[in-house]
Design a protein around this motif. Structure first.
Motif, mmCIF file in Angstrom:
data_model
loop_
_atom_site.group_PDB
_atom_site.id
_atom_site.type_symbol
_atom_site.label_atom_id
_atom_site.label_comp_id
_atom_site.label_asym_id
_atom_site.label_seq_id
_atom_site.Cartn_x
_atom_site.Cartn_y
_atom_site.Cartn_z
ATOM 1 N N UNK A 7 0.835 -1.207 0.000
ATOM 2 C CA UNK A 7 0.000 0.000 0.000
ATOM 3 C C UNK A 7 0.866 1.252 0.000
ATOM 4 N N UNK A 8 1.965 1.203 0.739
ATOM 5 C CA UNK A 8 2.867 2.350 0.786
ATOM 6 C C UNK A 8 3.485 2.610 -0.588
ATOM 7 N N UNK A 9 3.864 1.550 -1.284
ATOM 8 C CA UNK A 9 4.431 1.726 -2.619
ATOM 9 C C UNK A 9 3.467 2.499 -3.506
ATOM 10 N N UNK A 10 2.224 2.053 -3.574
ATOM 11 C CA UNK A 10 1.249 2.692 -4.453
ATOM 12 C C UNK A 10 1.002 4.148 -4.064
ATOM 13 N N UNK A 11 0.860 4.417 -2.770
ATOM 14 C CA UNK A 11 0.564 5.784 -2.342
ATOM 15 C C UNK A 11 1.766 6.703 -2.528
ATOM 16 N N UNK A 12 2.965 6.211 -2.243
ATOM 17 C CA UNK A 12 4.153 7.044 -2.373
ATOM 18 C C UNK A 12 4.491 7.321 -3.834
ATOM 19 N N UNK A 13 4.346 6.317 -4.681
ATOM 20 C CA UNK A 13 4.608 6.540 -6.107
ATOM 21 C C UNK A 13 3.608 7.530 -6.678
ATOM 22 N N UNK A 14 2.357 7.419 -6.274
ATOM 23 C CA UNK A 14 1.350 8.386 -6.730
ATOM 24 C C UNK A 14 1.759 9.800 -6.321
ATOM 25 N N UNK A 15 2.239 9.934 -5.096
ATOM 26 C CA UNK A 15 2.606 11.253 -4.589
ATOM 27 C C UNK A 15 3.796 11.849 -5.324
ATOM 28 N N UNK A 16 4.851 11.056 -5.519
ATOM 29 C CA UNK A 16 6.065 11.608 -6.125
ATOM 30 C C UNK A 16 5.967 11.724 -7.639
ATOM 31 N N UNK A 17 5.071 10.959 -8.250
ATOM 32 C CA UNK A 17 4.947 10.992 -9.714
ATOM 33 C C UNK A 17 3.972 12.055 -10.198
ATOM 34 N N UNK A 18 3.128 12.529 -9.303
ATOM 35 C CA UNK A 18 2.093 13.457 -9.729
ATOM 36 C C UNK A 18 0.879 12.772 -10.313
ATOM 37 N N UNK A 19 0.805 11.434 -10.175
ATOM 38 C CA UNK A 19 -0.383 10.704 -10.614
ATOM 39 C C UNK A 19 -0.291 10.069 -11.977
ATOM 40 N N UNK A 20 0.880 10.108 -12.607
ATOM 41 C CA UNK A 20 1.032 9.461 -13.917
ATOM 42 C C UNK A 20 2.433 8.880 -14.038
ATOM 43 N N UNK A 21 2.503 7.624 -14.505
ATOM 44 C CA UNK A 21 3.784 7.009 -14.834
ATOM 45 C C UNK A 21 3.647 6.349 -16.203
ATOM 46 N N UNK A 22 4.789 6.121 -16.847
ATOM 47 C CA UNK A 22 4.779 5.531 -18.185
ATOM 48 C C UNK A 22 5.192 4.068 -18.208
ATOM 49 N N UNK A 23 5.884 3.625 -17.169
ATOM 50 C CA UNK A 23 6.324 2.245 -17.157
ATOM 51 C C UNK A 23 6.635 1.743 -15.767
ATOM 52 N N UNK A 24 6.425 0.453 -15.568
ATOM 53 C CA UNK A 24 6.762 -0.217 -14.318
ATOM 54 C C UNK A 24 7.706 -1.366 -14.635
ATOM 55 N N UNK A 25 8.809 -1.435 -13.892
ATOM 56 C CA UNK A 25 9.748 -2.548 -13.995
ATOM 57 C C UNK A 25 9.772 -3.212 -12.621
#
Length: 256
Positions: free
Chosen positions: A51-69
């Motif tokens: 849950x922390x991964x999803x919430x923190x990535x949302x916060x630092x990315x601004x709500x959009x990413x192009x790829x997940x590895x």
């Protein structure tokens, strides 16, 4: 063309670090995730870390990413391996999928393993595919207790392969325009491999015989990093549901 933003788990070492470095060197923004030495600190072996991964990535990315590895994983003879390698990877992919949908060219890739074709425990694989984490952990613990701890890792990766082949062509992924693939490395020269078995000649020889790599043993980490980077690039617009063996020819040798 705008800068692409990628999330890499397991980015503090090994294949994850090499892939994050490769993407960054090509000009991408990389959000590095791990249990240490990363922008996002999260333990993917437990629900709260996922849950922390999803919430923190949302916060630092601004709500959009192009790829997940999704690289994070371990090879221990332990239920932890199933919790992280299978359930942690699924939580990463599913938890970050809403952010991928915001991209006009979203991509995702997970790291599997050549070992998945060598051996597996049916009970572990079946429980994973039923999405029953506690049953999968119990099956892994039973395998360890029976002296078969080494089978836990390939079982977690076989389950991942089977889940991915099905999920990739479903509405949530292909139906949403998100290519989802896996890269299955053979034995490569990571710090973990050197520490766990490459330093011991007898063990190294046994692994090399079990998973023969005509192009060389161990293989280079950079080869895996560059392939992972391509699968999440804008150029990969039409490949999905594939398990790509980057193993120096081992899969072809074993199945010929």
């Amino acid at each position: 063309m705008s800068e692409r933003t990628y999330v890499v788990t397991g980015a503090a070492s090994g294949i994850g670090a090499a892939t994050a470095d490769h993407l960054a060197a090509a000009g991408a923004r990389v959000i590095r995730c791990d249990v240490r030495a990363a922008e996002v600190i999260a333990d993917l072996a437990v629900p709260e870390g996922r849950e922390r991964l999803a919430s923190q990535v949302r916060a630092v990315s601004g709500g959009r990413i192009d790829g997940v590895v999704a690289v994070a994983g371990v090879g221990l003879p332990s239920p932890l391996t199933v919790r992280l390698n299978f359930f942690g990877t699924l939580a990463t992919l599913e938890g970050l999928r809403p952010l991928l949908i915001e991209s006009d060219r979203p991509r995702a890739v997970a790291v599997s393993s050549l070992s998945a074709i060598v051996a597996a425990d049916e009970r572990i694989v079946k429980a994973c595919l039923a999405l029953d984490e506690e049953a999968a952990a119990a099956a892994a613990a039973a395998a360890v207790e029976a002296g078969r701890g080494r089978i836990v890792y390939p079982s977690s990766k076989l389950a991942l392969n089977q889940w991915l082949r099905s999920a990739a062509v479903a509405s949530d992924w292909a139906g949403a325009g998100i290519p989802l693939n896996a890269v299955a490395p053979g034995v490569v020269d990571t710090e973990t491999a050197r520490r766990t078995f490459l330093a011991d000649p007898a063990t190294s020889d046994l692994v090399a015989a079990t998973m023969p790599q005509p192009l060389g043993f161990p293989g280079p980490v950079s080869a895996i990093a560059s392939l992972l980077a391509w699968t999440v690039s804008a150029g990969n617009s039409f490949m999905t549901g594939q398990i790509l063996y980057a193993d120096g020819g081992a899969e072809a040798t074993l199945n010929s």
